[in-house]
Design a protein around this motif. Structure first.
Motif, mmCIF file in Angstrom:
data_model
loop_
_atom_site.group_PDB
_atom_site.id
_atom_site.type_symbol
_atom_site.label_atom_id
_atom_site.label_comp_id
_atom_site.label_asym_id
_atom_site.label_seq_id
_atom_site.Cartn_x
_atom_site.Cartn_y
_atom_site.Cartn_z
ATOM 1 N N GLY A 264 6.164 2.759 2.742
ATOM 2 C CA GLY A 264 7.076 3.098 1.665
ATOM 3 C C GLY A 264 8.029 1.973 1.340
ATOM 4 O O GLY A 264 8.409 1.779 0.180
ATOM 5 N N THR A 265 8.413 1.198 2.358
ATOM 6 C CA THR A 265 9.314 0.071 2.114
ATOM 7 C C THR A 265 8.669 -0.958 1.194
ATOM 8 O O THR A 265 9.255 -1.389 0.201
ATOM 9 C CB THR A 265 9.709 -0.583 3.449
ATOM 10 N N GLY A 266 7.438 -1.362 1.516
ATOM 11 C CA GLY A 266 6.752 -2.320 0.666
ATOM 12 C C GLY A 266 6.519 -1.794 -0.730
ATOM 13 O O GLY A 266 6.697 -2.512 -1.724
ATOM 14 N N ALA B 80 -12.224 -13.075 -1.236
ATOM 15 C CA ALA B 80 -12.855 -13.371 -2.527
ATOM 16 C C ALA B 80 -12.474 -14.753 -3.045
ATOM 17 O O ALA B 80 -12.815 -15.100 -4.176
ATOM 18 C CB ALA B 80 -12.462 -12.309 -3.549
ATOM 19 N N GLY B 81 -11.752 -15.538 -2.228
ATOM 20 C CA GLY B 81 -11.401 -16.895 -2.604
ATOM 21 C C GLY B 81 -10.059 -17.054 -3.275
ATOM 22 O O GLY B 81 -9.652 -18.164 -3.622
ATOM 23 N N VAL B 82 -9.321 -15.956 -3.464
ATOM 24 C CA VAL B 82 -7.996 -16.006 -4.080
ATOM 25 C C VAL B 82 -6.953 -16.218 -2.980
ATOM 26 O O VAL B 82 -6.994 -15.529 -1.957
ATOM 27 C CB VAL B 82 -7.699 -14.698 -4.833
ATOM 28 N N PRO B 83 -6.005 -17.134 -3.152
ATOM 29 C CA PRO B 83 -4.945 -17.267 -2.154
ATOM 30 C C PRO B 83 -4.208 -15.945 -1.950
ATOM 31 O O PRO B 83 -3.600 -15.411 -2.887
ATOM 32 C CB PRO B 83 -4.027 -18.339 -2.760
ATOM 33 N N GLY B 84 -4.312 -15.401 -0.754
ATOM 34 C CA GLY B 84 -3.661 -14.131 -0.440
ATOM 35 C C GLY B 84 -2.715 -14.305 0.721
ATOM 36 O O GLY B 84 -3.076 -14.919 1.731
ATOM 37 N N PHE B 85 -1.495 -13.746 0.597
ATOM 38 C CA PHE B 85 -0.463 -13.999 1.597
ATOM 39 C C PHE B 85 0.278 -12.720 1.951
ATOM 40 O O PHE B 85 0.645 -11.936 1.088
ATOM 41 C CB PHE B 85 0.544 -15.033 1.079
ATOM 42 N N LEU B 86 0.507 -12.544 3.243
ATOM 43 C CA LEU B 86 1.364 -11.472 3.738
ATOM 44 C C LEU B 86 2.728 -12.067 4.042
ATOM 45 O O LEU B 86 2.824 -13.117 4.683
ATOM 46 C CB LEU B 86 0.775 -10.866 5.011
ATOM 47 N N LEU B 87 3.785 -11.411 3.586
ATOM 48 C CA LEU B 87 5.129 -11.906 3.861
ATOM 49 C C LEU B 87 5.441 -11.793 5.345
ATOM 50 O O LEU B 87 5.075 -10.816 5.998
ATOM 51 C CB LEU B 87 6.154 -11.121 3.040
ATOM 52 N N VAL B 88 6.121 -12.788 5.875
ATOM 53 C CA VAL B 88 6.508 -12.837 7.285
ATOM 54 C C VAL B 88 7.900 -12.219 7.405
ATOM 55 O O VAL B 88 8.854 -12.694 6.791
ATOM 56 C CB VAL B 88 6.521 -14.286 7.802
ATOM 57 N N HIS C 102 0.836 -1.208 0.000
ATOM 58 C CA HIS C 102 0.000 0.000 0.000
ATOM 59 C C HIS C 102 0.863 1.247 0.000
ATOM 60 O O HIS C 102 1.831 1.374 0.740
ATOM 61 C CB HIS C 102 -1.017 -0.006 1.144
ATOM 62 N N LEU C 103 0.468 2.172 -0.882
ATOM 63 C CA LEU C 103 1.215 3.407 -1.077
ATOM 64 C C LEU C 103 0.806 4.479 -0.088
ATOM 65 O O LEU C 103 1.592 5.386 0.213
ATOM 66 C CB LEU C 103 0.999 3.897 -2.515
ATOM 67 N N ASP C 104 -0.423 4.423 0.409
ATOM 68 C CA ASP C 104 -0.862 5.418 1.388
ATOM 69 C C ASP C 104 -0.152 5.207 2.714
ATOM 70 O O ASP C 104 0.380 4.123 2.982
ATOM 71 C CB ASP C 104 -2.374 5.339 1.572
ATOM 72 N N SER C 105 -0.146 6.233 3.533
ATOM 73 C CA SER C 105 0.491 6.126 4.851
ATOM 74 C C SER C 105 -0.245 7.027 5.826
ATOM 75 O O SER C 105 -1.103 7.828 5.448
ATOM 76 C CB SER C 105 1.971 6.551 4.777
ATOM 77 N N CYS D 230 -2.146 -13.534 -4.517
ATOM 78 C CA CYS D 230 -1.746 -12.156 -4.222
ATOM 79 C C CYS D 230 -0.767 -12.198 -3.056
ATOM 80 O O CYS D 230 -1.062 -12.761 -1.998
ATOM 81 C CB CYS D 230 -2.951 -11.298 -3.860
ATOM 82 N N LEU D 231 0.427 -11.630 -3.258
ATOM 83 C CA LEU D 231 1.439 -11.551 -2.201
ATOM 84 C C LEU D 231 1.680 -10.093 -1.858
ATOM 85 O O LEU D 231 1.870 -9.261 -2.756
ATOM 86 C CB LEU D 231 2.744 -12.204 -2.640
ATOM 87 N N VAL D 232 1.682 -9.781 -0.562
ATOM 88 C CA VAL D 232 1.789 -8.394 -0.101
ATOM 89 C C VAL D 232 2.952 -8.251 0.872
ATOM 90 O O VAL D 232 3.174 -9.100 1.736
ATOM 91 C CB VAL D 232 0.467 -7.955 0.570
ATOM 92 N N HIS D 233 3.692 -7.140 0.713
ATOM 93 C CA HIS D 233 4.799 -6.778 1.619
ATOM 94 C C HIS D 233 4.343 -5.568 2.424
ATOM 95 O O HIS D 233 4.138 -4.502 1.872
ATOM 96 C CB HIS D 233 6.041 -6.448 0.789
ATOM 97 N N ASP D 234 4.189 -5.728 3.753
ATOM 98 C CA ASP D 234 3.608 -4.623 4.527
ATOM 99 C C ASP D 234 3.934 -4.647 6.018
ATOM 100 O O ASP D 234 3.099 -4.282 6.829
ATOM 101 C CB ASP D 234 2.077 -4.605 4.344
ATOM 102 N N THR D 235 5.111 -5.058 6.430
ATOM 103 C CA THR D 235 5.442 -4.892 7.846
ATOM 104 C C THR D 235 6.862 -4.378 8.028
ATOM 105 O O THR D 235 7.629 -4.887 8.839
ATOM 106 C CB THR D 235 5.223 -6.189 8.654
ATOM 107 N N GLY D 236 7.206 -3.366 7.260
ATOM 108 C CA GLY D 236 8.419 -2.634 7.537
ATOM 109 C C GLY D 236 9.653 -3.063 6.782
ATOM 110 O O GLY D 236 9.588 -3.653 5.706
ATOM 111 N N THR D 237 10.797 -2.797 7.398
ATOM 112 C CA THR D 237 12.084 -2.939 6.724
ATOM 113 C C THR D 237 12.786 -4.261 7.013
ATOM 114 O O THR D 237 13.854 -4.525 6.477
ATOM 115 C CB THR D 237 13.003 -1.771 7.135
#
Length: 501
Positions: A330-332, A442-450, A316-319, A386-393
């Motif tokens: 911003g890192t993600g 929505a049924g799509v495999p979605g993952f947050l990176l650890v 996500h680009l918003d902050s 869908c893979l998401v990067h969202d917990t910092g540096t």
């Protein structure tokens, strides 16, 4: 899983036979074979050459700055990111519009202790999408200890112009206990050291609504909340109400107070009468009438064989607006851009389309990713993941596959090249607090990176979310992980399975 193994059992022998008779033909190997491993190495090497992560992150943090949803700064970030995607050679680099009912701008917020008069100014920050005080107001600090709507009646007629505290100071870990602080940000993990109001989530939500309605009706001046952070840090959160109901309607000015100051106020207000605790408060927030058009930014590397099937890589680009929005997120965002740059330059197109999306409105409730998913109902069955990067540096240590054992087995087998980079955890549960959750629902495999915490729980949503917290080596590692993972999933024989245990 079984069909994929059958496929490999057929393809491997055929390949070995065909290799001797067609030496000049380009090899076609299963993804665990030498061709795929060689592609992994090419991607990993490309990530080490001419990385633009820190240049992009510095521009986002220093030049554009914090990017509150609906703000002009976020619009500038959208346009800048789209141009970056175009410069990296992505297809269909564009802005995807959606709307919010109203905008909000943070103004000055001050609070001063006037009785006892010790000259103390308090460190405070307004909750977002909450109104200001319409000038300076003075009021007594009142502890409202009700836990049910029925108990609120005891405070009727006692809260005119009051500064209300409804909870005792939070229990936070001492700085010496860094391991506990590093477990994760409060928004992403349950708290176990504080008592919750009685009842389930629905009952608690109902009580919070009743409480705020009661405080507004009784004429309270403001509600104070403990920021729950050490070192005098404040936090922020918040969002708009629905599509038609103005956020200012029936909303009380609400401020987060630095933990040490909140604890002091609670002690002072707990003294027996006739002792008084009195404050002067002024908050100058502004609502921007809507609807307001905001944007997700996206671009694609079109697939060579199955362009209508898609792998989504996102952040996500918003902050929030107290700091620079560097590590959240911003890192993600910079890693997603870098992943696009790496894969566009690695010399091999993926079989499926890889779509890179910088969502907005995440901080107010995943609104941008929800709008993205809603607009693409017809293609959801063709989105592999869908893979998401969202917990910092921090370094990426795994992919939260909890609840999808079939996917876990596939990724463990496919991502062998990333083991030496520290990617070993495929068992963690998939935390629901980011944009991947819109796809999962929505049924799509979605993952947050650890990721390693790397200070994120401490600086999350605070003024300390600034560029100096970024670790370039860890961010490069994150781009390597996302790039190899995206290519591997895009080149699988089949879409990732939807099944859950």
């Amino acid at each position: 899983m079984s069909r994929l193994l059958s496929f490999l059992a057929i393809v491997v022998p055929l390949f070995l036979v065909g290799l001797s008779s067609q030496a000049a033909a380009p090899p076609v190997l299963p993804k665990s074979g030498p061709v795929a491993l060689a592609l992994d190495q090419r991607i990993l090497a490309e990530a080490q050459k001419g990385s633009e992560i820190m240049a992009n992150l510095t521009h986002l943090s220093d030049v554009i700055g914090p990017r509150l949803t609906g703000s002009q700064a976020l619009s500038r970030a959208n346009a800048w990111a789209a141009e970056k995607m175009k410069s990296y050679g992505l297809n269909e680099a564009r802005l995807e519009p959606w709307t919010i009912p109203e905008g909000w701008e943070r103004g000055r917020a001050t609070a001063r202790l006037i009785e006892p008069d010790n000259g103390r100014s308090l460190t405070v920050a307004s909750m977002a999408w909450y109104p200001g005080t319409r000038g300076k107001v003075q009021g007594d600090v009142v502890l409202v200890k009700a836990k049910t709507a029925k108990e609120l009646a005891a405070y009727k007629g006692k809260l005119k112009n009051a500064i209300v505290l409804v909870n005792p100071p939070r229990k936070i870990a001492p700085l010496a206990d860094l391991a506990r602080i590093e477990r994760g940000p409060p928004s992403l993990r349950p708290r176990t050291d504080e008592k919750r109001p009685p009842g389930g989530a629905k009952e608690r939500s109902s009580f919070q609504t009743a409480l705020r309605n009661f405080l507004s009706k009784e004429g309270a001046a403001a509600l104070f909340l403990d920021a729950g952070k050490p070192l005098g840090l404040v936090v922020t959160t918040g969002g708009w109400r629905g599509k038609d109901r103005p956020s200012a309607e029936n909303r009380l000015p609400t401020l987060f107070v630095a933990h040490n100051h909140y604890a002091m106020l609670y002690r002072l207000a707990s003294r027996p009468a006739p002792a008084r605790t009195r404050l002067e408060v002024e908050v100058e927030n502004r609502f921007v009438p809507g609807p307001i058009k905001v944007f997700n930014t996206l671009g694609e590397i079109r697939g060579s064989e199955k362009p209508d099937e898609i792998v989504v890589i996102g952040a996500h680009l918003d902050s929030w607006d107290l700091g620079q929005g560097t590590t959240d997120n911003g890192t993600g965002s910079s890693i997603v851009l870098e992943t696009a740059r790496i894969l566009a330059r690695c010399g091999t197109r993926p079989k499926r389309t890889i779509r890179f999306v910088l969502f907005t409105g995440e901080e107010q409730g995943l609104h941008g990713s929800r709008a993205h998913v809603e607009a693409r109902k017809a293609e959801l069955a063709r989105i592999s993941a869908c893979l998401v990067h969202d917990t910092g540096t921090g370094k990426v240590r795994g992919i939260g596959c909890g609840g999808r054992p079939a996917v876990q087995a596939i990724l463990q087998r496919e991502l062998v090249s990333l083991k030496r980079l520290g990617l070993t955890d495929f068992t963690s549960r998939s935390i629901p607090g980011s944009d991947h959750a819109s796809f999962s629902r929505a049924g799509v495999p979605g993952f947050l990176l650890v990721q390693d915490p790397a200070g994120y729980p401490l600086t999350h949503h605070t003024p300390a979310d600034t560029l100096d917290k970024a670790s370039e080596a860890s961010l490069v590692q994150g781009a390597q992980v996302l790039a190899v993972t995206a290519m591997r999933i895009a080149n699988l024989g089949e879409l990732l399975p939807r099944t859950k245990r």
